[in-house]
Design a protein around this motif. Structure first.
Motif, PDB file in Angstrom:
ATOM      1  N   LYS A   1       0.835  -1.196   0.000  1.00 11.03           N
ATOM      2  CA  LYS A   1       0.000   0.000   0.000  1.00 11.03           C
ATOM      3  C   LYS A   1       0.867   1.242   0.000  1.00 11.03           C
ATOM      4  O   LYS A   1       1.964   1.234   0.549  1.00 11.03           O
ATOM      5  CB  LYS A   1      -0.920   0.016   1.217  1.00 11.03           C
ATOM      6  N   ARG A   2       0.354   2.302  -0.585  1.00 11.22           N
ATOM      7  CA  ARG A   2       1.074   3.570  -0.629  1.00 11.22           C
ATOM      8  C   ARG A   2       1.081   4.200   0.755  1.00 11.22           C
ATOM      9  O   ARG A   2       0.067   4.189   1.460  1.00 11.22           O
ATOM     10  CB  ARG A   2       0.386   4.489  -1.646  1.00 11.22           C
ATOM     11  N   TYR A   3       2.209   4.765   1.141  1.00  8.95           N
ATOM     12  CA  TYR A   3       2.361   5.401   2.441  1.00  8.95           C
ATOM     13  C   TYR A   3       1.286   6.476   2.637  1.00  8.95           C
ATOM     14  O   TYR A   3       1.107   7.353   1.790  1.00  8.95           O
ATOM     15  CB  TYR A   3       3.755   6.026   2.533  1.00  8.95           C
ATOM     16  N   GLU A   4       0.542   6.391   3.745  1.00 10.44           N
ATOM     17  CA  GLU A   4      -0.499   7.361   4.091  1.00 10.44           C
ATOM     18  C   GLU A   4      -1.553   7.522   2.993  1.00 10.44           C
ATOM     19  O   GLU A   4      -2.273   8.509   2.932  1.00 10.44           O
ATOM     20  CB  GLU A   4       0.127   8.730   4.399  1.00 10.44           C
ATOM     21  N   VAL A 153      15.396  15.829   4.915  1.00  7.27           N
ATOM     22  CA  VAL A 153      14.129  16.173   5.576  1.00  7.27           C
ATOM     23  C   VAL A 153      14.071  17.659   5.910  1.00  7.27           C
ATOM     24  O   VAL A 153      13.023  18.301   5.779  1.00  7.27           O
ATOM     25  CB  VAL A 153      13.939  15.315   6.847  1.00  7.27           C
ATOM     26  N   GLU A 154      15.191  18.236   6.311  1.00 10.22           N
ATOM     27  CA  GLU A 154      15.216  19.649   6.688  1.00 10.22           C
ATOM     28  C   GLU A 154      15.456  20.580   5.505  1.00 10.22           C
ATOM     29  O   GLU A 154      15.640  21.785   5.683  1.00 10.22           O
ATOM     30  CB  GLU A 154      16.273  19.872   7.776  1.00 10.22           C
ATOM     31  N   ALA A 167      16.375   3.730  -2.764  1.00  5.59           N
ATOM     32  CA  ALA A 167      15.199   3.275  -3.505  1.00  5.59           C
ATOM     33  C   ALA A 167      13.999   2.996  -2.609  1.00  5.59           C
ATOM     34  O   ALA A 167      12.862   3.150  -3.040  1.00  5.59           O
ATOM     35  CB  ALA A 167      15.538   2.036  -4.323  1.00  5.59           C
ATOM     36  N   LYS A 168      14.232   2.576  -1.377  1.00  8.54           N
ATOM     37  CA  LYS A 168      13.091   2.244  -0.528  1.00  8.54           C
ATOM     38  C   LYS A 168      13.431   2.461   0.937  1.00  8.54           C
ATOM     39  O   LYS A 168      14.600   2.529   1.330  1.00  8.54           O
ATOM     40  CB  LYS A 168      12.652   0.805  -0.755  1.00  8.54           C
ATOM     41  N   GLY A 169      12.368   2.598   1.714  1.00 11.17           N
ATOM     42  CA  GLY A 169      12.538   2.734   3.158  1.00 11.17           C
ATOM     43  C   GLY A 169      12.776   4.139   3.648  1.00 11.17           C
ATOM     44  O   GLY A 169      12.983   4.350   4.846  1.00 11.17           O
ATOM     45  N   HIS A 170      12.754   5.138   2.751  1.00 15.83           N
ATOM     46  CA  HIS A 170      12.998   6.516   3.160  1.00 15.83           C
ATOM     47  C   HIS A 170      11.784   7.380   2.849  1.00 15.83           C
ATOM     48  O   HIS A 170      11.104   7.186   1.841  1.00 15.83           O
ATOM     49  CB  HIS A 170      14.218   7.092   2.436  1.00 15.83           C
ATOM     50  N   HIS A 171      11.538   8.345   3.724  1.00 13.43           N
ATOM     51  CA  HIS A 171      10.413   9.267   3.561  1.00 13.43           C
ATOM     52  C   HIS A 171      10.951  10.693   3.564  1.00 13.43           C
ATOM     53  O   HIS A 171      11.408  11.199   4.589  1.00 13.43           O
ATOM     54  CB  HIS A 171       9.397   9.086   4.693  1.00 13.43           C
ATOM     55  N   PHE A 172      10.905  11.327   2.390  1.00 14.76           N
ATOM     56  CA  PHE A 172      11.365  12.706   2.246  1.00 14.76           C
ATOM     57  C   PHE A 172      10.167  13.558   1.802  1.00 14.76           C
ATOM     58  O   PHE A 172       9.801  13.550   0.617  1.00 14.76           O
ATOM     59  CB  PHE A 172      12.493  12.794   1.220  1.00 14.76           C
ATOM     60  N   PRO A 173       9.544  14.275   2.708  1.00 13.69           N
ATOM     61  CA  PRO A 173       8.296  14.989   2.411  1.00 13.69           C
ATOM     62  C   PRO A 173       8.399  16.000   1.277  1.00 13.69           C
ATOM     63  O   PRO A 173       7.405  16.252   0.581  1.00 13.69           O
ATOM     64  CB  PRO A 173       7.969  15.687   3.738  1.00 13.69           C
ATOM     65  N   ASN A 174       9.581  16.594   1.083  1.00 14.39           N
ATOM     66  CA  ASN A 174       9.715  17.635   0.064  1.00 14.39           C
ATOM     67  C   ASN A 174      10.203  17.109  -1.288  1.00 14.39           C
ATOM     68  O   ASN A 174      10.380  17.886  -2.225  1.00 14.39           O
ATOM     69  CB  ASN A 174      10.678  18.724   0.554  1.00 14.39           C
ATOM     70  N   LEU A 175      10.437  15.805  -1.375  1.00 12.86           N
ATOM     71  CA  LEU A 175      10.906  15.220  -2.628  1.00 12.86           C
ATOM     72  C   LEU A 175       9.698  14.944  -3.528  1.00 12.86           C
ATOM     73  O   LEU A 175       8.835  14.126  -3.197  1.00 12.86           O
ATOM     74  CB  LEU A 175      11.658  13.917  -2.354  1.00 12.86           C
ATOM     75  N   THR A 176       9.642  15.641  -4.649  1.00 14.55           N
ATOM     76  CA  THR A 176       8.469  15.519  -5.523  1.00 14.55           C
ATOM     77  C   THR A 176       8.792  15.037  -6.931  1.00 14.55           C
ATOM     78  O   THR A 176       7.884  14.697  -7.686  1.00 14.55           O
ATOM     79  CB  THR A 176       7.737  16.872  -5.627  1.00 14.55           C
TER      80      THR A 176
END
Length: 350
Positions: A1-4, A153-154, A167-176
């Motif tokens: 499933k897609r994160y959130e 992240v910052e 490739a996986k396991g990382h969450h970068f909110p500003n990466l689009t």
């Protein structure tokens, strides 16, 4: 499933057959789209699963390519430390002043892109951007990884150039935006799992984009836009891809519809290794629903100083492959420094 439950990034295929890359590894379209994202303060990931600056050096005068003395593969050029390195055995040497074959000076040129080269290209194109490389060479320990994650992240990094470590396991909110520099890289090599491995890796890498409020986008550069992997990435239809892979496996009677076993004969002496491989092949019994291919040099014919020959056993699903191998070469002993290894249902075809 897609994160959130955020929507998957919109994926676009860039057909490199329509544009010859003369001055770098990024297409005009990828450059234009990346520029627009940087202007809006979005983070970008350029993904290329290849360490170093270039996969090999070539002499422009005679065409010689530098090969590892212990393995039958080209030495990777790492410009950051000015060395040629073998990623299989660890052999390394300084960048040579002249060609080892013809002796010409100043004629060695790096061919093909690695993450260092993509980062260099990005720095030249966007000199004000903050660019970092993420590979096993630069993220050598837990502290280095944590520092890179914190900086992403910052918002202290504008462009990340990374290998599969990102490739996986990382969450970068500003990466689009994710740009796959070479979508074809994992599709060759004769591995029956090449398609599914590439689909998984590129799906994971593309999925780093748009994992928060901002929507994501993925660009995949390829010379094979009609490949089933590329079509599945565009449509986002994983099940259709799996169905196509399954049908192909069934037609060719490859796992899970058949059995495979690899017999690897290796030794320091190439002649003795070949002799043992041919002797084993000559003694092969006849079994119903069993085919024996080879012997032939393994895809990596020399590895860590050992010369390698391979036989491939292909059998129907109901065949007891282990029993066949026991009857055939169960009592074969290694001699003269030659070693025989058996890999049932092999996961690695090198």
């Amino acid at each position: 499933k897609r994160y959130e439950n955020y929507p998957l990034p919109k994926t676009k295929i860039i057909n490199l057959n329509l544009e010859k890359l003369k001055n770098g590894s990024l297409s005009k379209e990828a450059i234009s789209i990346s520029k627009s994202y940087l202007k809006k303060n979005n983070q970008i990931l350029f993904f290329l699963n290849r360490r170093g600056y270039a996969p090999f050096l070539i002499c422009k005068k005679c065409g010689f390519k530098h090969v590892c003395p212990n393995c039958s593969i080209y030495l990777t050029y790492h410009k950051s430390i000015n060395k040629l390195i073998c990623h299989h055995c660890g052999f390394s040497k300084r960048f040579p002043n002249s060609c080892e074959d013809c002796g010409a000076e100043g004629q060695l040129t790096a061919s093909g892109p690695g993450v260092e080269r993509v980062a260099e290209e990005a720095r030249n194109r966007w000199p004000k951007a903050r660019i970092e490389i993420a590979s096993s060479d630069t993220l050598s320990g837990p502290s280095a990884i944590q520092e890179f994650i914190r900086a992403m992240v910052e918002g202290e990094i504008d462009i990340a150039v990374g290998t599969q470590v990102l490739a996986k396991g990382h969450h970068f909110p500003n990466l689009t935006l994710v740009g796959i520099v070479d979508g074809d890289l994992g599709l060759g090599g004769g591995d029956l799992r090449a398609g599914e491995r590439s689909f998984q890796l590129l799906t994971q890498a593309s999925g780093r984009a748009g994992r928060a409020e901002r929507p994501g986008r993925a660009l995949i550069q390829t010379h094979q836009p009609d490949h089933s992997v590329m079509q599945a990435l565009i449509s986002g239809d994983r099940d259709a891809f799996i169905d196509a892979e399954t049908a192909a496996r069934k037609y060719t009677k490859l796992p899970p519809f058949g059995r495979l076993a690899a017999i690897i004969i290796s030794g320091r002496d190439s002649v003795e290794s070949e002799r043992m491989a041919r002797a084993i092949a000559k003694s092969a019994p006849n079994y119903d629903d069993v085919r024996i291919l080879g012997p032939a040099p393994a895809p990596i014919a020399q590895l860590r100083g050992r010369w390698r020959w391979r036989l491939l056993v292909m059998a129907a699903r109901h065949v007891d492959v282990q029993a066949v191998l026991r009857d055939w070469i169960g009592e074969t002993i290694s001699r003269g420094g030659v070693r025989v290894t058996i890999d049932v249902d092999p996961y690695n075809f090198m």
